[in-house]
Design a protein around this motif. Structure first.
Motif, mmCIF file in Angstrom:
data_model
loop_
_atom_site.group_PDB
_atom_site.id
_atom_site.type_symbol
_atom_site.label_atom_id
_atom_site.label_comp_id
_atom_site.label_asym_id
_atom_site.label_seq_id
_atom_site.Cartn_x
_atom_site.Cartn_y
_atom_site.Cartn_z
ATOM 1 N N GLY A 173 -40.396 -14.515 12.111
ATOM 2 C CA GLY A 173 -40.336 -15.325 11.376
ATOM 3 C C GLY A 173 -39.199 -15.437 10.664
ATOM 4 O O GLY A 173 -38.367 -14.565 10.634
ATOM 5 N N LEU A 194 -43.225 -19.031 10.372
ATOM 6 C CA LEU A 194 -43.045 -19.485 11.780
ATOM 7 C C LEU A 194 -43.463 -20.748 11.869
ATOM 8 O O LEU A 194 -44.551 -21.437 11.226
ATOM 9 C CB LEU A 194 -43.977 -18.606 12.765
ATOM 10 C CG LEU A 194 -43.653 -17.100 12.741
ATOM 11 C CD1 LEU A 194 -44.904 -16.358 13.544
ATOM 12 C CD2 LEU A 194 -42.376 -16.887 13.692
ATOM 13 N N VAL A 252 -47.004 -20.752 16.662
ATOM 14 C CA VAL A 252 -47.976 -19.914 16.509
ATOM 15 C C VAL A 252 -49.188 -20.221 17.421
ATOM 16 O O VAL A 252 -49.765 -19.438 18.125
ATOM 17 C CB VAL A 252 -48.653 -19.883 14.860
ATOM 18 C CG1 VAL A 252 -49.820 -19.145 14.925
ATOM 19 C CG2 VAL A 252 -47.476 -19.423 14.173
#
Length: 130
Positions: A2, A26, A31
């Motif tokens: 991230g 993120l 994800v």
């Protein structure tokens, strides 16, 4: 992984977006693609939600504000019999409720106070339900 969520503070100078310092971010699409939803730290969301509850509670009852209970009137609930006796003003009921507060029936047509007269829906409590 991230990255830091940045905003441009001055020309060519960047800083963390307000309230996000110490968190890494993120893209939601990544994800989902990587199926790592279970690894997301929700503490940022929880902190903001808890702060909002405190802020809302300064102005009124939070449980009433977020309630989906169709006959909940701040700060007490009224029974269907009480609703028949009391005409709820818009100031007393949340704006998303029907004027009579009888959403437990689902629609006006399902309410025992709704009738059809001359092909038109009418409310026995006197509300305009057209």
């Amino acid at each position: 992984g991230g990255g830091i969520l940045l905003r441009e503070k001055n020309e060519n100078k960047y800083d963390a977006v307000g309230g996000t310092k110490g968190y890494r971010w993120l893209e939601s699409e990544m994800v989902l693609d990587l199926h790592i939803e279970d690894r997301i730290d929700k503490s940022y969301f929880d902190r903001l939600a808890n702060e909002a509850i405190v802020d809302i509670s300064e102005y009124g009852d939070f449980e009433w504000f977020v309630s989906n209970d169709p006959i909940m009137v701040s700060p007490k609930k009224l029974s269907p019999d009480e609703l028949d006796k009391i005409a709820l003003s818009q100031a007393e009921a949340p704006p998303w409720l029907m004027p009579c507060g009888r959403e437990k029936y689902g629609t006006c047509e399902d309410c025992d106070k709704c009738c059809f007269s001359n092909g038109k829906k009418e409310c026995k409590l006197g509300y305009d339900i057209e």
